[in-house]
Design an enzyme around this catalytic site. Sequence first.
Site, short mmCIF file in Angstrom:
data_model
loop_
_atom_site.label_atom_id
_atom_site.label_comp_id
_atom_site.label_asym_id
_atom_site.label_seq_id
_atom_site.Cartn_x
_atom_site.Cartn_y
_atom_site.Cartn_z
N CYS A 1 14.57 40.36 17.86
CA CYS A 1 13.57 41.42 17.77
C CYS A 1 12.53 41.27 18.88
CB CYS A 1 12.96 41.45 16.36
SG CYS A 1 12.12 43.00 16.00
N HIS B 1 18.00 41.93 13.21
CA HIS B 1 17.65 40.65 12.55
C HIS B 1 18.83 40.01 11.82
CE1 HIS B 1 13.20 40.57 12.95
NE2 HIS B 1 13.36 41.87 13.11
N GLU C 1 19.15 37.06 10.81
CA GLU C 1 18.73 36.03 9.84
C GLU C 1 18.39 36.60 8.47
OE1 GLU C 1 16.81 37.31 12.10
OE2 GLU C 1 14.96 37.81 11.06
#
Length: 324
Positions: A140, A251, A253
């Site tokens: 990001c 993202h 994660e």
Amino acid sequence: MASNLGSHLHLHLLGLLLARLGGRGCAAPITARLDTNDRPVVGILTQIVVDDVLKPFGKTYIPASYVKYVEAGGSRVVPIRLTLTTTDYEKIFKSINGLLLIGGAVDLETSEFARVAGIFYRLALEANDAGDYFPIWGTCMGMQLLTVLAANENLLTKTPAHNIALPLNLTKAAYSSRMFKDFPSQLMSALPREPLSGNFHHYGITVTTFMENEKLEHFYKILSTNIAQNGAHFVSTIEGKRYPFYGVQWHPEINPFQWNSKFQFPHSSNAVQLSSLLAEFFVNEGRRSFHCFADPEEEASALIYNYMPVFTGNFSGYQQTYFF
Ligand SMILES: *[C@@H]1O[C@H](CO)[C@@H](O)[C@H](O)[C@H]1NC(C)=O
Ligand SMILES: *[C@@H]1O[C@H](CO)[C@@H](O)[C@H](O)[C@H]1NC(C)=O
């Protein structure tokens, strides 16, 4: 002396030899395999708190999802504070095997986060040029920062895709990329079809801006693109052509590790596999680095295990957060 030996291979072998002989007092046990560092440590640069709800807990933070992501790939994590000296950062750089630049909302040129990231970035360029492999991953705002560092200017414009999961519009280059080439074909065909990438950004690099900028074009390949909520066509995944530097505007994660149902966090089996494979990929890149801490005590005191995450899932998108 090492540079007289010339080749990458020699440098690599010399590094291994020194590590094995304890030349730099490596904490890795002597039983470690010669060709790969199976005790990698990834540094995560702490992020500046800007969100009011997080301010009571500390000045800098790391959402635990990033830590778990790196750990799930098979690495340990060292948080890197923004208040140290350049000498401290040089020492940390020689101790870690990769760097993760996380998301956030700070100035990409003037913030302390950008300043410290710049120090590590230059060290990583020099190291890789000298045959000392060192990967960097930007997620990001971390990816946005990588583009600022490569272009030497901030080329971001409004490309809002906030709280939306999107399929990745893969480019031809994606199929032969280091990042994706070993993905199972079933997952590769799901990537452009299923909304597996969670987006939480307002700014980004448009495909046109990227392609018109010689420095960016020279440095990175575009592996995927997406269409923003304002219709802008933005770059969503990049991979360094010459350097092991990687960026995702989305993202990975969050897929296995963030659960607040107000947010579009992809949790399907394919979404979780995508996250796992990218974490494994990045950590495998880190296994090619033989940097190490001077001694086991120094390593132990630097690791994330010394910190306790706080439960923040009832008032923020982050399930748990480390504060520093
Ligand atoms: C996918 O990318 C191609 C070119 O790279 C572009 O023409 C197309 O509009 C994109 N589609 C989506 C849905 O992002
Ligand atoms: C969130 O949960 C914690 C622990 O249960 C509690 O102490 C805190 O007051 C809650 N915060 C909000 C804003 O609900």
